[in-house]
Design an enzyme around this catalytic site. Structure first.
Site, PDB file in Angstrom:
ATOM      1  N   ASP A 312      30.511   1.513  29.017  1.00  0.00           N
ATOM      2  CA  ASP A 312      31.654   2.306  29.461  1.00  0.00           C
ATOM      3  C   ASP A 312      32.514   2.619  28.243  1.00  0.00           C
ATOM      4  O   ASP A 312      32.145   2.261  27.129  1.00  0.00           O
ATOM      5  CB  ASP A 312      32.468   1.526  30.511  1.00  0.00           C
ATOM      6  CG  ASP A 312      33.170   0.307  29.918  1.00  0.00           C
ATOM      7  OD1 ASP A 312      32.989   0.010  28.715  1.00  0.00           O
ATOM      8  OD2 ASP A 312      33.905  -0.372  30.659  1.00  0.00           O
ATOM      9  N   ASP A 314      36.555   2.185  26.997  1.00  0.00           N
ATOM     10  CA  ASP A 314      37.815   1.518  27.349  1.00  0.00           C
ATOM     11  C   ASP A 314      38.973   2.074  26.517  1.00  0.00           C
ATOM     12  O   ASP A 314      38.847   2.222  25.298  1.00  0.00           O
ATOM     13  CB  ASP A 314      37.698   0.007  27.067  1.00  0.00           C
ATOM     14  CG  ASP A 314      36.474  -0.613  27.714  1.00  0.00           C
ATOM     15  OD1 ASP A 314      36.482  -0.807  28.929  1.00  0.00           O
ATOM     16  OD2 ASP A 314      35.480  -0.892  26.990  1.00  0.00           O
ATOM     17  N   ASP A 402      37.419   2.924  31.608  1.00  0.00           N
ATOM     18  CA  ASP A 402      38.497   2.024  32.037  1.00  0.00           C
ATOM     19  C   ASP A 402      39.766   2.347  31.269  1.00  0.00           C
ATOM     20  O   ASP A 402      39.722   2.538  30.048  1.00  0.00           O
ATOM     21  CB  ASP A 402      38.124   0.548  31.754  1.00  0.00           C
ATOM     22  CG  ASP A 402      37.059   0.019  32.702  1.00  0.00           C
ATOM     23  OD1 ASP A 402      36.782   0.675  33.720  1.00  0.00           O
ATOM     24  OD2 ASP A 402      36.509  -1.065  32.409  1.00  0.00           O
TER      25      ASP A 402
HETATM   26  N1  DCT Z   1      36.908  -8.625  28.661  1.00  0.00           N
HETATM   27  C1  DCT Z   1      37.098  -9.988  28.677  1.00  0.00           C
HETATM   28  N2  DCT Z   1      36.652 -10.730  29.716  1.00  0.00           N
HETATM   29  C2  DCT Z   1      36.001 -10.137  30.741  1.00  0.00           C
HETATM   30  C3  DCT Z   1      35.799  -8.756  30.742  1.00  0.00           C
HETATM   31  C4  DCT Z   1      36.252  -8.000  29.680  1.00  0.00           C
HETATM   32  O1  DCT Z   1      37.687 -10.538  27.754  1.00  0.00           O
HETATM   33  N3  DCT Z   1      35.578 -10.894  31.742  1.00  0.00           N
HETATM   34  C5  DCT Z   1      37.389  -7.818  27.524  1.00  0.00           C
HETATM   35  C6  DCT Z   1      36.487  -7.892  26.361  1.00  0.00           C
HETATM   36  C7  DCT Z   1      35.876  -6.539  26.231  1.00  0.00           C
HETATM   37  C8  DCT Z   1      36.804  -5.633  26.990  1.00  0.00           C
HETATM   38  O2  DCT Z   1      37.497  -6.465  27.901  1.00  0.00           O
HETATM   39  C9  DCT Z   1      36.098  -4.503  27.668  1.00  0.00           C
HETATM   40  O3  DCT Z   1      35.084  -4.993  28.542  1.00  0.00           O
HETATM   41  P1  DCT Z   1      33.647  -4.340  28.584  1.00  0.00           P
HETATM   42  O4  DCT Z   1      33.750  -2.876  28.608  1.00  0.00           O
HETATM   43  O5  DCT Z   1      32.914  -5.002  29.703  1.00  0.00           O
HETATM   44  O6  DCT Z   1      33.005  -4.864  27.234  1.00  0.00           O
HETATM   45  P2  DCT Z   1      32.588  -4.081  25.919  1.00  0.00           P
HETATM   46  O7  DCT Z   1      32.663  -5.080  24.838  1.00  0.00           O
HETATM   47  O8  DCT Z   1      33.391  -2.848  25.774  1.00  0.00           O
HETATM   48  O9  DCT Z   1      31.072  -3.769  26.184  1.00  0.00           O
HETATM   49  P3  DCT Z   1      30.373  -2.362  26.429  1.00  0.00           P
HETATM   50  O10 DCT Z   1      30.195  -1.768  25.081  1.00  0.00           O
HETATM   51  O11 DCT Z   1      29.086  -2.645  27.104  1.00  0.00           O
HETATM   52  O12 DCT Z   1      31.294  -1.554  27.296  1.00  0.00           O
HETATM   53 MG    MG Z   2      33.396  -1.321  27.227  1.00  0.00          MG
END
Ligand code: DCT
Ligand code: MG
Length: 478
Positions: A312, A314, A402
């Site tokens: 996704d 963010d 997000d």
């Molecule tokens: N986060 C966290 N604990 C969680 C979920 C999320 O600390 N249970 C934080 C860390 C990353 C950030 O929020 C965004 O989450 P993701 O989009 O799920 O992670 P990402 O590292 O951006 O991975 P991706 O590249 O797959 O989106």
């Molecule tokens: Mg992400």
């Protein structure tokens, strides 16, 4: 090029007695044997670099043989170098790392096992880039972690995630079990898996999990947006084995998120590229700025850590004026809806209450206003075009986005909390708690000893409060 050419003149002329190794006491890196390829490098440069490497404590071999662990070359193309090496006199090439000369030169220490005691058990004290030198091991650990997660075994799940994270931080590839002995977070089970992979090229235990039906189905179900391990398990126990089973089951009520998850499954299960993330950044930026011209928009998550792909995109959005952020997200959502690009939206209003800090359980998720979206991204909006399958001629794709909107005085904590990786975040909080008697989350940092909150306007402030060296976002891929 080596940055510190500190070879004393007298030593420049090579002494035959030391031809293949520096004097015993000068060897710093017992496990590494370098061979420098003369092709493209030239004889005199080779002999200069050989002397230099030896002066830094490396063993340099004069001839290529199966004792060599690292081949250093001026040729940055590993593939053409391999081809050349294969045509050479050594018929059974040993397991070797091919190093570009600049890699060695930029950081001679980076090419060799660092002294083990320097690897911290906390991810927030390690620098982990997106370059994973131990993917073969970390992929195996991630399967094991996930399989334990599916069996609701949090302890072993976390243990494998920690083990994977330690290996990801190493600037070298694990080539024998001995070098892992002093690494933190590698338990007996992890060691066995490493040993299996070193011996056979794969782990039988992991292969068994991968071919296990239950694992496969739970993996499939949890790949749907809005479906977690609990729901997946529930469906599995009801005998459901495929998406069509789930969709045909009359008693199953899918919530709105899961319905969208199925509807856009093909698109949102495909990775989002950097160019697509950039295009979405432009769309959100335009929307945010139309509402509040001085709004602050920051890309966070995996793309901020320099990842090329993500599941996704963010973003953090806020306003310089405290309180003005409150209606920002809903206005952005309205605008995206008017533009006809909002395919799904779950908005969560802020439940942030400063007077309730620090909360007893400093949770992972924060209380700020946020929304989980699926947006429609047009091919024409993406530089170089969309990531689509050959036969896909729709000209658009659905993407998960997000947005989180903290008050500006909480911006630094939110940025640090949302930049990830998850393992990095877990260990930041664990470090704060265990080593500093502090509580850290996406809202605040609380010092339990002084009984006070520590203010921060930048991530650097937070690292400083914690007495941690600053780790750049691109070094947080733990
Ligand atoms: N986060 C966290 N604990 C969680 C979920 C999320 O600390 N249970 C934080 C860390 C990353 C950030 O929020 C965004 O989450 P993701 O989009 O799920 O992670 P990402 O590292 O951006 O991975 P991706 O590249 O797959 O989106
Ligand atoms: Mg992400």
């Amino acid at each position: 090029m080596f940055h510190t050419p500190i070879v004393p003149r007298a030593r420049k002329r090579s002494r035959p007695a030391e031809a293949s190794a520096p004097r015993r006491e000068r060897v710093k890196f017992e496990d590494v044997r370098l061979y420098l390829v003369e092709r493209k490098m030239g004889r005199s440069r080779r002999s200069f670099l050989t002397e230099l490497a030896r002066s830094k404590g490396f063993i340099v071999e004069d001839v290529l043989s199966d004792v060599v662990t690292h081949v250093v070359s001026e040729d940055s193309q590993a593939s053409s170098l391999w081809a050349w090496l294969k045509g050479g006199p050594v018929k059974n090439l040993p397991v070797m790392h091919v190093l570009d000369i600049d890699t060695l030169a930029a950081s001679p220490e980076a090419t060799t096992p660092t002294p083990m005691s320097t690897v911290s058990q906390y991810a927030c004290q390690r620098r982990t880039t997106t370059k994973n030198n131990n993917k073969i091991f970390t992929d195996a650990f991630e399967v094991l972690a996930e399989s334990h997660e599916f069996n609701d075994m949090e302890g072993p799940c976390l243990a494998f995630r920690r083990a994977a994270s330690v290996l990801k931080s190493l600037p070298w590839t694990v080539q024998n079990l001995r070098v892992t002995e002093d690494l933190p977070c590698l338990g007996e089970h992890s060691m066995c898996v490493i040993e299996e992979i070193l011996q056979h090229g794969h782990s039988f235990e992991v292969e068994k999990i991968l071919s296990d039906e239950r694992y496969q189905i739970l993996k499939l179900f949890t790949s749907v947006f809005g479906v977690g391990p609990k729901t997946a398990e529930k469906w599995y126990r009801r005998g459901l084995r495929s998406f069509s089973d789930v969709l045909a089951e009359p008693d199953i009520h899918l919530n709105r998120m899961q319905q969208s998850g199925f509807l856009h499954y093909g698109d949102i299960s495909r990775a989002v590229s950097k160019a697509e993330a950039q295009a979405l950044g432009n769309i959100i930026d335009e929307a945010v700025r139309a509402i509040t011209p001085d709004a602050i928009l920051t890309l966070t998550g995996g793309f901020r850590r320099g990842k090329d792909f993500g599941h996704d995109v963010d973003f953090i959005v806020t306003t310089p004026q405290l309180g003005k952020e409150e209606r920002l997200l809903t206005s952005v959502i309205d605008r995206l809806k008017q533009q006809g690009i909002l395919l799904y939206c779950e908005y969560q209003a802020s439940t942030f209450d400063e007077s309730k800090l620090p909360s007893h359980r400093f949770e992972a998720m924060d209380h700020f206003a946020k929304c989980f979206l699926i947006l429609r991204l047009e091919d024409s909006q993406v530089e170089g075009g969309l990531q689509t399958a050959e036969e896909d001629r729709r000209g658009w794709r659905a993407v998960r986005v997000d947005l989180v909107s903290p008050p500006v005085d909480r911006y630094a904590f939110t940025l640090l909390g949302w930049s990830g990786s998850r393992q990095f975040e877990r260990d930041l909080r664990r470090f704060a708690r265990m080593e500093r008697r502090m509580l850290l989350d996406n809202h605040a940092l609380y010092d339990k000893t002084k009984k006070e909150f520590l203010a921060a306007t930048t991530e650097k402030d937070i690292f400083a409060h914690l007495g941690l060296e600053y780790i750049e976002p691109w070094q947080r891929n733990a």
